[in-house]
Design a protein around this motif. Sequence first.
Motif, PDB file in Angstrom:
ATOM      1  N   HIS A  29       0.834  -1.201   0.000  1.00  0.00           N
ATOM      2  CA  HIS A  29       0.000   0.000   0.000  1.00  0.00           C
ATOM      3  C   HIS A  29       0.870   1.252   0.000  1.00  0.00           C
ATOM      4  CE1 HIS A  29      -3.762  -2.123   1.829  1.00  0.00           C
ATOM      5  NE2 HIS A  29      -3.713  -2.204   0.507  1.00  0.00           N
ATOM      6  N   ASP A  30       0.380   2.273  -0.702  1.00  0.00           N
ATOM      7  CA  ASP A  30       1.120   3.526  -0.737  1.00  0.00           C
ATOM      8  C   ASP A  30       0.944   4.331   0.544  1.00  0.00           C
ATOM      9  OD1 ASP A  30       0.244   3.799  -4.187  1.00  0.00           O
ATOM     10  OD2 ASP A  30       2.202   3.290  -3.348  1.00  0.00           O
ATOM     11  N   ALA A  31      -0.258   4.345   1.083  1.00  0.00           N
ATOM     12  CA  ALA A  31      -0.576   5.224   2.201  1.00  0.00           C
ATOM     13  C   ALA A  31      -0.621   4.476   3.528  1.00  0.00           C
ATOM     14  CB  ALA A  31      -1.929   5.900   1.963  1.00  0.00           C
ATOM     15  N   MET A  32      -0.126   5.132   4.558  1.00  0.00           N
ATOM     16  CA  MET A  32      -0.176   4.586   5.914  1.00  0.00           C
ATOM     17  C   MET A  32      -0.634   5.667   6.862  1.00  0.00           C
ATOM     18  SD  MET A  32       3.174   2.099   5.971  1.00  0.00           S
ATOM     19  CE  MET A  32       2.610   1.185   7.411  1.00  0.00           C
ATOM     20  N   TYR A  33      -1.287   5.218   7.938  1.00  0.00           N
ATOM     21  CA  TYR A  33      -1.929   6.150   8.853  1.00  0.00           C
ATOM     22  C   TYR A  33      -1.674   5.715  10.293  1.00  0.00           C
ATOM     23  CZ  TYR A  33      -4.728   6.827   4.588  1.00  0.00           C
ATOM     24  OH  TYR A  33      -5.144   7.032   3.295  1.00  0.00           O
ATOM     25  N   TRP A  34      -1.689   6.672  11.206  1.00  0.00           N
ATOM     26  CA  TRP A  34      -1.711   6.391  12.635  1.00  0.00           C
ATOM     27  C   TRP A  34      -2.943   7.049  13.247  1.00  0.00           C
ATOM     28  CZ3 TRP A  34       0.564   3.030  15.637  1.00  0.00           C
ATOM     29  CH2 TRP A  34       1.790   2.469  15.261  1.00  0.00           C
ATOM     30  N   TYR A  35      -3.705   6.219  14.003  1.00  0.00           N
ATOM     31  CA  TYR A  35      -4.877   6.706  14.709  1.00  0.00           C
ATOM     32  C   TYR A  35      -4.688   6.475  16.204  1.00  0.00           C
ATOM     33  CZ  TYR A  35      -7.495   6.930  10.320  1.00  0.00           C
ATOM     34  OH  TYR A  35      -7.932   7.238   9.059  1.00  0.00           O
ATOM     35  N   ARG A  36      -5.337   7.313  16.971  1.00  0.00           N
ATOM     36  CA  ARG A  36      -5.393   7.146  18.414  1.00  0.00           C
ATOM     37  C   ARG A  36      -6.845   6.858  18.791  1.00  0.00           C
ATOM     38  NH1 ARG A  36      -3.138  10.633  23.415  1.00  0.00           N
ATOM     39  NH2 ARG A  36      -4.832  10.150  24.865  1.00  0.00           N
ATOM     40  N   PRO A  85      -0.612  10.605  26.910  1.00  0.00           N
ATOM     41  CA  PRO A  85      -0.285   9.600  25.907  1.00  0.00           C
ATOM     42  C   PRO A  85      -0.930   8.229  26.104  1.00  0.00           C
ATOM     43  CG  PRO A  85       1.519   9.846  27.429  1.00  0.00           C
ATOM     44  CD  PRO A  85       0.500  10.871  27.818  1.00  0.00           C
ATOM     45  N   THR A  86      -1.497   7.967  27.266  1.00  0.00           N
ATOM     46  CA  THR A  86      -2.102   6.658  27.501  1.00  0.00           C
ATOM     47  C   THR A  86      -3.285   6.472  26.560  1.00  0.00           C
ATOM     48  OG1 THR A  86      -1.418   6.553  29.806  1.00  0.00           O
ATOM     49  CG2 THR A  86      -3.332   5.236  29.182  1.00  0.00           C
ATOM     50  N   ALA A  87      -3.196   5.470  25.689  1.00  0.00           N
ATOM     51  CA  ALA A  87      -4.241   5.260  24.681  1.00  0.00           C
ATOM     52  C   ALA A  87      -3.941   3.982  23.910  1.00  0.00           C
ATOM     53  CB  ALA A  87      -4.300   6.441  23.709  1.00  0.00           C
ATOM     54  N   PHE A  88      -4.869   3.646  23.037  1.00  0.00           N
ATOM     55  CA  PHE A  88      -4.725   2.524  22.104  1.00  0.00           C
ATOM     56  C   PHE A  88      -4.376   3.121  20.746  1.00  0.00           C
ATOM     57  CE2 PHE A  88      -4.989  -1.651  20.788  1.00  0.00           C
ATOM     58  CZ  PHE A  88      -5.984  -1.937  19.873  1.00  0.00           C
ATOM     59  N   TYR A  89      -3.236   2.687  20.176  1.00  0.00           N
ATOM     60  CA  TYR A  89      -2.764   3.268  18.924  1.00  0.00           C
ATOM     61  C   TYR A  89      -2.925   2.254  17.797  1.00  0.00           C
ATOM     62  CZ  TYR A  89      -0.849   7.033  21.700  1.00  0.00           C
ATOM     63  OH  TYR A  89      -0.719   8.112  22.538  1.00  0.00           O
ATOM     64  N   LEU A  90      -3.534   2.703  16.730  1.00  0.00           N
ATOM     65  CA  LEU A  90      -3.817   1.845  15.589  1.00  0.00           C
ATOM     66  C   LEU A  90      -3.129   2.369  14.340  1.00  0.00           C
ATOM     67  CD1 LEU A  90      -7.584   1.366  16.313  1.00  0.00           C
ATOM     68  CD2 LEU A  90      -6.006  -0.533  16.004  1.00  0.00           C
ATOM     69  N   CYS A  91      -2.438   1.476  13.668  1.00  0.00           N
ATOM     70  CA  CYS A  91      -1.817   1.791  12.386  1.00  0.00           C
ATOM     71  C   CYS A  91      -2.692   1.206  11.279  1.00  0.00           C
ATOM     72  CB  CYS A  91      -0.420   1.190  12.336  1.00  0.00           C
ATOM     73  SG  CYS A  91       0.471   1.475  10.787  1.00  0.00           S
ATOM     74  N   ALA A  92      -2.799   1.890  10.163  1.00  0.00           N
ATOM     75  CA  ALA A  92      -3.628   1.419   9.060  1.00  0.00           C
ATOM     76  C   ALA A  92      -2.958   1.749   7.738  1.00  0.00           C
ATOM     77  CB  ALA A  92      -5.016   2.041   9.119  1.00  0.00           C
ATOM     78  N   SER A  93      -3.411   1.094   6.692  1.00  0.00           N
ATOM     79  CA  SER A  93      -2.894   1.396   5.359  1.00  0.00           C
ATOM     80  C   SER A  93      -3.989   1.216   4.323  1.00  0.00           C
ATOM     81  CB  SER A  93      -1.689   0.506   5.023  1.00  0.00           C
ATOM     82  OG  SER A  93      -2.103  -0.833   4.803  1.00  0.00           O
ATOM     83  N   GLY A 107      -3.824  -2.668  11.728  1.00  0.00           N
ATOM     84  CA  GLY A 107      -3.060  -3.594  12.542  1.00  0.00           C
ATOM     85  C   GLY A 107      -3.828  -3.898  13.818  1.00  0.00           C
ATOM     86  N   GLU A 108      -3.243  -4.762  14.659  1.00  0.00           N
ATOM     87  CA  GLU A 108      -3.937  -5.178  15.878  1.00  0.00           C
ATOM     88  C   GLU A 108      -3.814  -4.166  16.998  1.00  0.00           C
ATOM     89  OE1 GLU A 108      -3.973 -10.007  15.244  1.00  0.00           O
ATOM     90  OE2 GLU A 108      -2.852  -9.138  16.916  1.00  0.00           O
TER      91      GLU A 108
END
Lengths: 115, 111
Positions: A29-36, A85-93, A107-108
């Motif tokens: 994939h070309d694009a990647m993302y970080w979500y909180r 900063p305490t949180a669940f971090y999700l990476c996506a593409s 991701g998980e």
Amino acid sequence: DGGITQSPKYLFRKEGQNVTLSCEQNLNHDAMYWYRQDPGQGLRLIYYSQIVNDFQKGDIAEGYSVSREKKESFPLTVTSAQKNPTAFYLCASNNGLAQTPGELFFGEGSRLTVL
Amino acid sequence: GQQVMQIPQYQHVQEGEDFTTYCNSSTTLSNIQWYKQRPGGHPVFLIQLVKSGEVKKQKRLTFQFGEAKKNSSLHITATQTTDVGTYFCAGSNSGYSTLTFGKGTMLLVSP
């Protein structure tokens, strides 16, 4: 198996320490993302990258930094400047921004707890 | 900036009852996506809607996109315990913009 791998799954850190979360994808994939994600909240965009060596701030970029040196990798650093900063971090593409964006593959997740 | 509101925040139903979650945008959307997140898991893509008035079905799930492309709904017929999770909508404006997620609707199904 194609997918997104995040590590570590759980992470504890003391206040004032920086921590880097890993995200690797083999989906080409070309694009990647970080979500909180916080309890009871939706997903909020931190940073995203559409191409190697380029990235843009999302809605809540303060206190975070990223790099995109390889297409497959998009690590996120949570700096000591991030006040909560305490949180669940999700990476996506996905295949990138378009008039009709493609589905996001997640991701998980990495659960960060600041002590 | 763009806001996507989702209601209800939480719903508890008995197995076999129907369930609906609604998504409303402050601006016209070019498309809307729906995701499901199981407890302790990560979001998984369900569907994307792009046309005004579009209706799509996946077995017991029915997705609608409003005529004005500012609202959407997900309806589950005859819920099952496997439907438990949080359902998120996510929309983007036209012009190659990123997705904005709603806060989600948490569904609990009692047997």
